[in-house]
Design an enzyme around this catalytic site. Sequence first.
Site, short mmCIF file in Angstrom:
data_model
loop_
_atom_site.label_atom_id
_atom_site.label_comp_id
_atom_site.label_asym_id
_atom_site.label_seq_id
_atom_site.Cartn_x
_atom_site.Cartn_y
_atom_site.Cartn_z
N PHE A 1 0.95 -1.45 -0.05
CA PHE A 1 -0.24 0.23 0.01
C PHE A 1 0.63 0.98 -0.42
CE2 PHE A 1 -2.72 2.90 2.25
CZ PHE A 1 -3.82 2.54 1.77
N ASP B 1 1.17 -5.61 8.41
CA ASP B 1 -0.34 -4.20 8.36
C ASP B 1 -0.97 -5.13 7.93
OD1 ASP B 1 -2.13 -2.76 7.38
OD2 ASP B 1 -0.27 -1.17 6.51
N TYR C 1 -11.08 1.56 9.98
CA TYR C 1 -12.18 1.68 9.92
C TYR C 1 -12.76 1.15 8.37
CZ TYR C 1 -8.50 4.30 6.61
OH TYR C 1 -7.54 5.06 6.18
N LYS C 2 -11.98 0.03 7.80
CA LYS C 2 -12.63 -0.70 7.07
C LYS C 2 -12.79 -1.83 6.99
CE LYS C 2 -8.21 0.76 4.21
NZ LYS C 2 -6.81 0.54 4.66
N ARG D 1 -12.76 -3.35 -8.25
CA ARG D 1 -12.30 -3.52 -6.14
C ARG D 1 -13.60 -4.34 -5.96
NH1 ARG D 1 -8.46 -1.49 -1.58
NH2 ARG D 1 -10.47 -0.28 -1.77
C1 PLP Z 1 -6.26 1.82 4.75
C2 PLP Z 1 -4.94 1.39 4.92
C3 PLP Z 1 -3.91 2.53 5.47
C4 PLP Z 1 -4.62 3.73 6.05
O1 PLP Z 1 -3.81 4.78 6.77
P1 PLP Z 1 -4.26 5.55 7.37
O2 PLP Z 1 -2.98 6.44 7.98
O3 PLP Z 1 -5.27 4.77 8.68
O4 PLP Z 1 -4.89 6.34 6.30
C5 PLP Z 1 -2.42 1.83 5.49
N1 PLP Z 1 -2.14 0.88 5.10
C6 PLP Z 1 -2.97 0.11 3.98
C7 PLP Z 1 -2.10 -1.42 3.83
C8 PLP Z 1 -4.04 -0.23 4.29
O5 PLP Z 1 -4.97 -0.77 3.57
#
Ligand code: PLP
Length: 417
Positions: free
Chosen positions: A132, A202, A227-228, A376
């Site tokens: 990511f 992560d 939040y996911k 997706r």
């Molecule tokens: C959604 C996501 C994030 C989000 O990071 P924020 O700092 O909360 O915006 C980080 N890493 C991955 C792999 C994600 O999918």
Amino acid sequence: MTATIPETVDRPACIRLDESDPLGHVRARFCMPESVVYMDGNSLGALPAQTQPRLAHVVDNEWGAALVRSWTDAQWIDAPLRAGAKIARLVGAHEDEVLVSDTTTVNLFKLATAALQARPSRRVLVTERENFPTDLYVTEGITTLLPGRVARVVDRASLRDALDEDVALLALTEVDFRTGEVHAMAELTEAAHTAGALVLWDLSHSAGVLPIDLDGAGADLAAGCGYKYLNGGPGAPAFLFVSRRLQEELRNPIQGFLGHEAPFAMEPAYRPARGIRSWMTSSPSIIAIAALESAVDLALELDIEQVADKARSLTQLFIHLADARLARFGFELASPRDPGRRGAQVSLHHRSAYGVVRALIDRGVVPDFRNPDICRFGMAPLYTRYVDVWDAVQRTVEVMEAGSHADPSYAERSYVT
Ligand SMILES: *Cc1c(COP(=O)(O)O)cnc(C)c1O
């Protein structure tokens, strides 16, 4: 048990799958507009119905009426630890190994920096190119800050070869955000340990939807998104995990007053608190943590194996229908066919992916677009139905047959996709 998808499946068959779904009742625990087929729970999870009265209570009673006393009387001060201990049960950790704090990016920064500082004789942080973007950006930022440190950013297939005696940290995301492919956490952790490196996972696309066993896998560090699939609300606080083995050794690089051993002694010099509390930096977002904790409470009522089974069934159904009905329009599967290597999403390549996604959203189906050519479809098992999968594919067929994805108004991309 994973539901068996009949060879010839139609809409009534999907409705029957919903009727026999052991998790079918959970959807009613969420606010979900009937007019929408929501396939984006991997970007923003839905609102649990019980979160609304919880937030009203925190705002009206704890903040509005009791004011500053609530730090003690309503245990606000322990909210990051209390919510962390609950998330620990979802990720296979001890209660005192998880803390709710900051955002995923900030937590990645804190953990990766601490890991590199704890291994001064090793120069390298290994990660993968497909990671990511925020994970890559943070890595790059850390290596700029720390003299002599470099990032080794390699292809997924070369990860094991990249682990040598120079590596301080292997930092990976368990489920790939584009394709939904799952890394073998235990095997990669072991490979990194054999090379003498620490590992940071992560869990943003796996927490709340797949069984995770951080302690069983021997993981050192982890962070994840609230939040996911955890349904904590937009911009929800994230969580971090530090193995008990490392809590004495590693040190939070963002030394704020709430990570201090005695925050209210107001001493001029920093002394880290013991244990996971030392990973706190700032005053916790009490309202936001209340929303996250409410959603985690709901998740803890459910059996995560059953949740993961449903994710496999939903994605299997989607792939089955996409093979049968979408391949002729030029869609190609980007996710693994093996359900054991797949998170709760199905991604499809299409050369007009952006237009397809916009056209679907305008017709009440909400997937998302990921650069360069991915549609997706997230299938959060707590509130996605089999009939939603049918309707999403059906609507996609209609868009392609009508050519709606080529609408000129979709030529320009929105800022958020
Ligand atoms: C959604 C996501 C994030 C989000 O990071 P924020 O700092 O909360 O915006 C980080 N890493 C991955 C792999 C994600 O999918």
